[in-house]
Scaffold this motif. Structure first.
Motif, PDB file in Angstrom:
ATOM      1  N   PHE A   1      -1.091 -12.544  -5.742  1.00 31.20           N
ATOM      2  CA  PHE A   1      -0.600 -12.506  -4.367  1.00 31.20           C
ATOM      3  C   PHE A   1       0.850 -12.986  -4.349  1.00 31.20           C
ATOM      4  O   PHE A   1       1.165 -14.055  -4.845  1.00 31.20           O
ATOM      5  CB  PHE A   1      -1.452 -13.396  -3.448  1.00 31.20           C
TER       6      PHE A   1
ATOM      7  N   GLU B   1      -5.854   4.463  -2.163  1.00 34.69           N
ATOM      8  CA  GLU B   1      -5.741   4.784  -0.737  1.00 34.69           C
ATOM      9  C   GLU B   1      -4.384   4.285  -0.262  1.00 34.69           C
ATOM     10  O   GLU B   1      -3.728   3.515  -0.955  1.00 34.69           O
ATOM     11  CB  GLU B   1      -6.845   4.091   0.086  1.00 34.69           C
TER      12      GLU B   1
ATOM     13  N   PHE C   1       0.372 -10.809   5.585  1.00 38.02           N
ATOM     14  CA  PHE C   1       0.659  -9.478   5.049  1.00 38.02           C
ATOM     15  C   PHE C   1       0.234  -8.418   6.048  1.00 38.02           C
ATOM     16  O   PHE C   1      -0.285  -8.723   7.124  1.00 38.02           O
ATOM     17  CB  PHE C   1      -0.013  -9.289   3.677  1.00 38.02           C
TER      18      PHE C   1
ATOM     19  N   SER D   1      -1.846   3.538   3.645  1.00 37.27           N
ATOM     20  CA  SER D   1      -1.914   3.100   5.052  1.00 37.27           C
ATOM     21  C   SER D   1      -2.760   1.845   5.254  1.00 37.27           C
ATOM     22  O   SER D   1      -3.478   1.709   6.248  1.00 37.27           O
ATOM     23  CB  SER D   1      -2.473   4.218   5.950  1.00 37.27           C
ATOM     24  N   SER D   2      -2.706   0.938   4.291  1.00 38.72           N
ATOM     25  CA  SER D   2      -3.448  -0.332   4.373  1.00 38.72           C
ATOM     26  C   SER D   2      -4.950  -0.136   4.520  1.00 38.72           C
ATOM     27  O   SER D   2      -5.653  -1.016   5.027  1.00 38.72           O
ATOM     28  CB  SER D   2      -2.934  -1.195   5.530  1.00 38.72           C
ATOM     29  N   LYS D   3      -5.466   1.008   4.065  1.00 42.94           N
ATOM     30  CA  LYS D   3      -6.914   1.208   4.123  1.00 42.94           C
ATOM     31  C   LYS D   3      -7.597   0.150   3.251  1.00 42.94           C
ATOM     32  O   LYS D   3      -7.163  -0.116   2.132  1.00 42.94           O
ATOM     33  CB  LYS D   3      -7.287   2.612   3.640  1.00 42.94           C
TER      34      LYS D   3
ATOM     35  N   PRO E   1       3.686  -6.642  -9.226  1.00 40.52           N
ATOM     36  CA  PRO E   1       2.766  -7.775  -9.415  1.00 40.52           C
ATOM     37  C   PRO E   1       1.799  -7.541 -10.579  1.00 40.52           C
ATOM     38  O   PRO E   1       1.338  -6.410 -10.788  1.00 40.52           O
ATOM     39  CB  PRO E   1       1.998  -7.831  -8.082  1.00 40.52           C
TER      40      PRO E   1
ATOM     41  N   ASP F   1       7.807   0.211  -1.155  1.00 40.95           N
ATOM     42  CA  ASP F   1       7.406  -1.055  -0.521  1.00 40.95           C
ATOM     43  C   ASP F   1       7.552  -2.220  -1.508  1.00 40.95           C
ATOM     44  O   ASP F   1       7.163  -2.105  -2.671  1.00 40.95           O
ATOM     45  CB  ASP F   1       5.931  -0.993  -0.085  1.00 40.95           C
TER      46      ASP F   1
ATOM     47  N   GLU G   1      -4.273  -7.819  -7.494  1.00 40.81           N
ATOM     48  CA  GLU G   1      -2.921  -8.237  -7.905  1.00 40.81           C
ATOM     49  C   GLU G   1      -2.709  -9.716  -7.643  1.00 40.81           C
ATOM     50  O   GLU G   1      -3.355 -10.292  -6.750  1.00 40.81           O
ATOM     51  CB  GLU G   1      -1.868  -7.483  -7.074  1.00 40.81           C
TER      52      GLU G   1
ATOM     53  N   MET H   1      -4.735 -10.625  -4.403  1.00 40.74           N
ATOM     54  CA  MET H   1      -4.778  -9.629  -3.326  1.00 40.74           C
ATOM     55  C   MET H   1      -5.670  -8.498  -3.812  1.00 40.74           C
ATOM     56  O   MET H   1      -5.419  -7.935  -4.890  1.00 40.74           O
ATOM     57  CB  MET H   1      -3.349  -9.128  -3.085  1.00 40.74           C
TER      58      MET H   1
ATOM     59  N   GLU I   1       8.641  -9.380   3.033  1.00 43.75           N
ATOM     60  CA  GLU I   1       8.267  -7.993   2.721  1.00 43.75           C
ATOM     61  C   GLU I   1       9.323  -7.009   3.221  1.00 43.75           C
ATOM     62  O   GLU I   1       9.873  -7.172   4.310  1.00 43.75           O
ATOM     63  CB  GLU I   1       6.911  -7.681   3.363  1.00 43.75           C
TER      64      GLU I   1
ATOM     65  N   LYS J   1      -7.160  -4.778  -3.319  1.00 38.42           N
ATOM     66  CA  LYS J   1      -6.836  -3.536  -2.601  1.00 38.42           C
ATOM     67  C   LYS J   1      -7.636  -2.364  -3.184  1.00 38.42           C
ATOM     68  O   LYS J   1      -8.269  -2.491  -4.227  1.00 38.42           O
ATOM     69  CB  LYS J   1      -5.348  -3.185  -2.773  1.00 38.42           C
TER      70      LYS J   1
ATOM     71  N   GLU K   1       4.528  -0.372  -4.265  1.00 36.10           N
ATOM     72  CA  GLU K   1       4.163   1.046  -4.389  1.00 36.10           C
ATOM     73  C   GLU K   1       5.323   1.917  -3.936  1.00 36.10           C
ATOM     74  O   GLU K   1       6.263   1.451  -3.292  1.00 36.10           O
ATOM     75  CB  GLU K   1       2.949   1.354  -3.511  1.00 36.10           C
TER      76      GLU K   1
ATOM     77  N   LYS L   1      -2.415   3.763  -7.514  1.00 35.53           N
ATOM     78  CA  LYS L   1      -1.459   2.662  -7.719  1.00 35.53           C
ATOM     79  C   LYS L   1      -1.504   2.099  -9.146  1.00 35.53           C
ATOM     80  O   LYS L   1      -0.491   1.598  -9.637  1.00 35.53           O
ATOM     81  CB  LYS L   1      -1.709   1.552  -6.704  1.00 35.53           C
TER      82      LYS L   1
HETATM   83  N1  LIG Z   1       0.360  -8.329  -4.385  1.00 28.36           N
HETATM   84  C1  LIG Z   1       0.528  -8.493  -3.074  1.00 28.36           C
HETATM   85  N2  LIG Z   1       0.925  -9.702  -2.576  1.00 28.36           N
HETATM   86  C2  LIG Z   1       1.074  -9.891  -1.247  1.00 28.36           C
HETATM   87  N3  LIG Z   1       0.839  -8.934  -0.318  1.00 28.36           N
HETATM   88  C3  LIG Z   1       0.450  -7.722  -0.746  1.00 28.36           C
HETATM   89  C4  LIG Z   1       0.278  -7.427  -2.137  1.00 28.36           C
HETATM   90  N4  LIG Z   1      -0.123  -6.138  -2.253  1.00 28.36           N
HETATM   91  C5  LIG Z   1      -0.189  -5.653  -0.993  1.00 28.36           C
HETATM   92  N5  LIG Z   1       0.140  -6.582  -0.086  1.00 28.36           N
HETATM   93  C6  LIG Z   1       0.162  -6.408   1.379  1.00 28.36           C
HETATM   94  O1  LIG Z   1      -0.671  -5.302   1.710  1.00 28.36           O
HETATM   95  C7  LIG Z   1       0.103  -4.242   2.275  1.00 28.36           C
HETATM   96  C8  LIG Z   1      -0.370  -2.881   1.798  1.00 28.36           C
HETATM   97  O2  LIG Z   1      -0.251  -2.802   0.398  1.00 28.36           O
HETATM   98  P1  LIG Z   1       0.375  -1.576  -0.341  1.00 28.36           P
HETATM   99  O3  LIG Z   1       0.222  -1.828  -1.799  1.00 28.36           O
HETATM  100  O4  LIG Z   1       1.748  -1.278   0.160  1.00 28.36           O
HETATM  101  O5  LIG Z   1      -0.648  -0.401   0.036  1.00 28.36           O
HETATM  102  P2  LIG Z   1      -0.684   0.728   1.177  1.00 28.36           P
HETATM  103  O6  LIG Z   1      -0.701   1.990   0.399  1.00 28.36           O
HETATM  104  O7  LIG Z   1      -1.976   0.486   1.897  1.00 28.36           O
HETATM  105  O8  LIG Z   1       0.527   0.575   2.049  1.00 28.36           O
HETATM  106  C9  LIG Z   1       1.535  -4.547   1.853  1.00 28.36           C
HETATM  107  O9  LIG Z   1       2.443  -3.947   2.775  1.00 28.36           O
HETATM  108  C10 LIG Z   1       1.551  -6.055   1.847  1.00 28.36           C
HETATM  109  O10 LIG Z   1       1.717  -6.587   3.168  1.00 28.36           O
END
Ligand SMILES: Nc1ncnc2c1ncn2[C@@H]1O[C@H](COP(=O)(O)OP(=O)(O)O)[C@@H](O)[C@H]1O
Ligand SMILES: [Mg+2]
Length: 350
Positions: free
Chosen positions: A192, A154, A228, A156-158, A126, A275, A190, A148, A197, A150, A288, A111
Motif C-alpha cells: 500500500f 478490471e 484511496f 474503474s475501481s471495480k 508497487p 495513474d 500490492e 492493497m 495520487e 485489487k 497502471e 495489471k
Molecule cells: N498500491 C496501492 N497503494 C495505494 N492505493 C492504491 C494502490 N493500488 C491502487 N490504489 C488505489 O486504488 C485505485 C484504483 O487502482 P488502479 O490500480 O488505478 O485500478 P483501476 O483500474 O480500478 O483504476 C487507485 O486510483 C488508488 O486510489
C-alpha cells in the motif's frame, strides 16, 4: 474535408445485471451522454459520425461499414481480452481505428502483465504478488502489511472498497477470497502506497507529450495518506481533480517523464492516461496505464481547458488527427481544427 467516423462503445444499459454479477459489473461502460458528447465533438471537428455500438453490433455490420476510421470506446464484456476484441476485428477487416491495438489493450488491462513490463524497463511500480483460489497466504506474502488487494484485470475501481486496504492475514484472506469468488480471477496484491495520487494523460505517437499533471483530492484533501479511490467515491462529490497539481516542478517533471515512458513501454497510440501514487518521501509509483481512458465530461480529459487554451472538442479531434496521420489518411482540413492544440502541445513535455 471531414471523415466518416464510426464509434464503437458499450453502454451501461447493454448489460443487464444477473443475480451472481458483482454490483459494479458495468462500471467501465459508458453513459449515453458520453457517447453523444464525443459525437458532438467529432461533428464540431467537421466529421460525420456513425454510431456502431458494441462488439455484437460491429460483427453484424462488419461487411457494410461505410466509415473512414472507428473511434473505439469499447471496454468489452468479460475476460482479460475483452478490450482487445473490437480492435482485433477492425484489424482483421483492415478498418483503421483510433487508439491502442489489441495487444496493448490486453497487456494494460491485465495489471500483472503490465507491471512485469514496467519492471523490465525499471519503471517504479508497487511490489506485488498474486493470490489464486486455494493459495497458502503465508507463503505468497513476501511483503508484509498494509497491502492493497485489487482485481488482476478490471478497471474503474471495480472490486475496490474501503476494505481493499488490509492490515492483517484475516483481511487479506477476506479480500482475496472476495476477488477470487466474485470476479472469478486472481487477486493482485500490492504494497500500500501511503501518500498522494496523480494521473497524467499522454497524447501522440512518434513524439508523445504528457499533459498537465492532475492530482486526486478526496474530501477536499490532496494529502491522501491511507485514503484511496474507491468504486463508491467515483460517483460521489468527495472525489475531485486538481489541475494543474500544486506540486514542485521537479515532481511534475518526474511524473510526466514516467507517464511518457509507460506509454511507450506498452505501445500506446494516440492517447492514454497513467495513474500514480507518490509516497510520503516523494517517490512515484506507477499503478497502471489506461490506453482507453474515460472521455466522460466529469473525467480528466475535460479538465485541461482550465489550464490551457484547448477545450474538450479540440482534444478529441486532436486524438483523431493523431490516428488519421498514423494511417496516412489525414487531410489538411481536419488538421486546421486542431492547430491551436498543436501549438499548446509544443509547450508540453515529451
Ligand atoms: N498500491 C496501492 N497503494 C495505494 N492505493 C492504491 C494502490 N493500488 C491502487 N490504489 C488505489 O486504488 C485505485 C484504483 O487502482 P488502479 O490500480 O488505478 O485500478 P483501476 O483500474 O480500478 O483504476 C487507485 O486510483 C488508488 O486510489
Ligand atoms: Mg486507475
Amino acid at each position: 474535408m471531414g471523415k466518416i467516423i464510426g464509434i464503437t462503445y458499450d453502454l451501461k444499459s447493454d448489460w443487464q445485471r444477473g443475480g451472481d454479477d458483482p454490483v459494479d459489473i458495468n462500471a467501465e461502460f459508458d453513459k449515453p451522454e458520453t457517447i453523444e458528447r464525443v459525437a458532438t465533438a467529432l461533428e464540431r471537428g467537421g466529421h460525420r459520425v456513425a454510431r456502431i455500438g458494441n462488439v455484437h453490433s460491429l460483427l453484424a455490420q462488419e461487411d457494410n461499414l461505410d466509415v473512414d476510421i472507428v473511434f473505439n470506446m469499447c471496454e468489452g464484456i468479460s475476460g482479460r481480452n475483452r478490450e482487445s476484441q473490437v480492435p482485433v476485428i477492425l484489424e482483421m477487416k483492415g478498418i483503421p481505428f483510433v487508439g491502442a491495438d489489441a495487444l496493448t489493450l490486453g497487456i494494460a488491462l491485465d495489471k500483472v502483465m503490465a507491471k512485469k513490463l514496467f519492471m523490465a524497463e525499471r519503471i517504479p511500480t508497487p511490489r506485488f504478488f498474486e493470490i489464486n483460489k486455494g493459495d497458502d497466504l503465508e507463503k505468497v506474502n513476501g511483503i508484509g502489511f498494509p497491502l492493497m488487494v485489487k482485481t488482476r484485470h478490471e478497471g474503474s475501481s471495480k472490486g475496490i472498497s474501503r476494505q481493499s486496504r488490509v492490515e492483517d492475514a484475516g483481511g487479506l484472506k477476506r479480500q482475496a477470497g472476495m476477488i477470487n469468488d466474485t470476479y472469478g480471477q486472481p487477486a493482485l496484491v500490492e504494497e500500500f502506497i501511503r501518500g498522494e495520487e496523480f494521473t497524467v494523460a499522454v497524447l501522440g505517437n512518434e513524439d508523445p507529450r504528457a499533459m498537465p499533471v492532475v492530482q486526486v483530492s478526496i474530501n477536499g484533501h490532496v494529502e491522501l495518506g491511507d485514503e484511496f479511490y474507491t468504486h463508491d467515491r467515483i460517483a460521489s462529490e468527495s472525489l475531485q481533480y486538481v489541475c494543474p497539481a500544486k506540486i514542485s516542478g521537479e515532481l511534475t517533471s518526474a511524473l510526466q517523464d514516467l507517464a511518457v515512458r509507460v506509454y511507450k513501454c506498452v505501445g500506446c497510440r494516440d492517447f492514454g492516461r497513467v495513474d500514480f501514487r507518490v509516497d510520503d518521501l516523494g517517490h512515484p509509483y506507477v499503478l497502471e496505464i489506461n490506453p482507453l481512458p474515460s472521455l466522460d465530461v466529469k473525467d480528466v480529459f475535460n479538465i485541461f481547458p482550465n489550464v490551457f487554451s484547448s477545450n474538450y472538442d479540440e482534444i478529441v479531434n486532436k486524438v483523431v488527427d493523431f490516428a488519421l496521420r498514423r494511417y496516412n489518411i489525414i487531410d489538411e482540413g481536419s488538421l486546421a481544427a486542431s492547430v491551436c492544440l498543436t501549438e499548446s502541445l509544443k509547450g508540453l513535455k515529451s
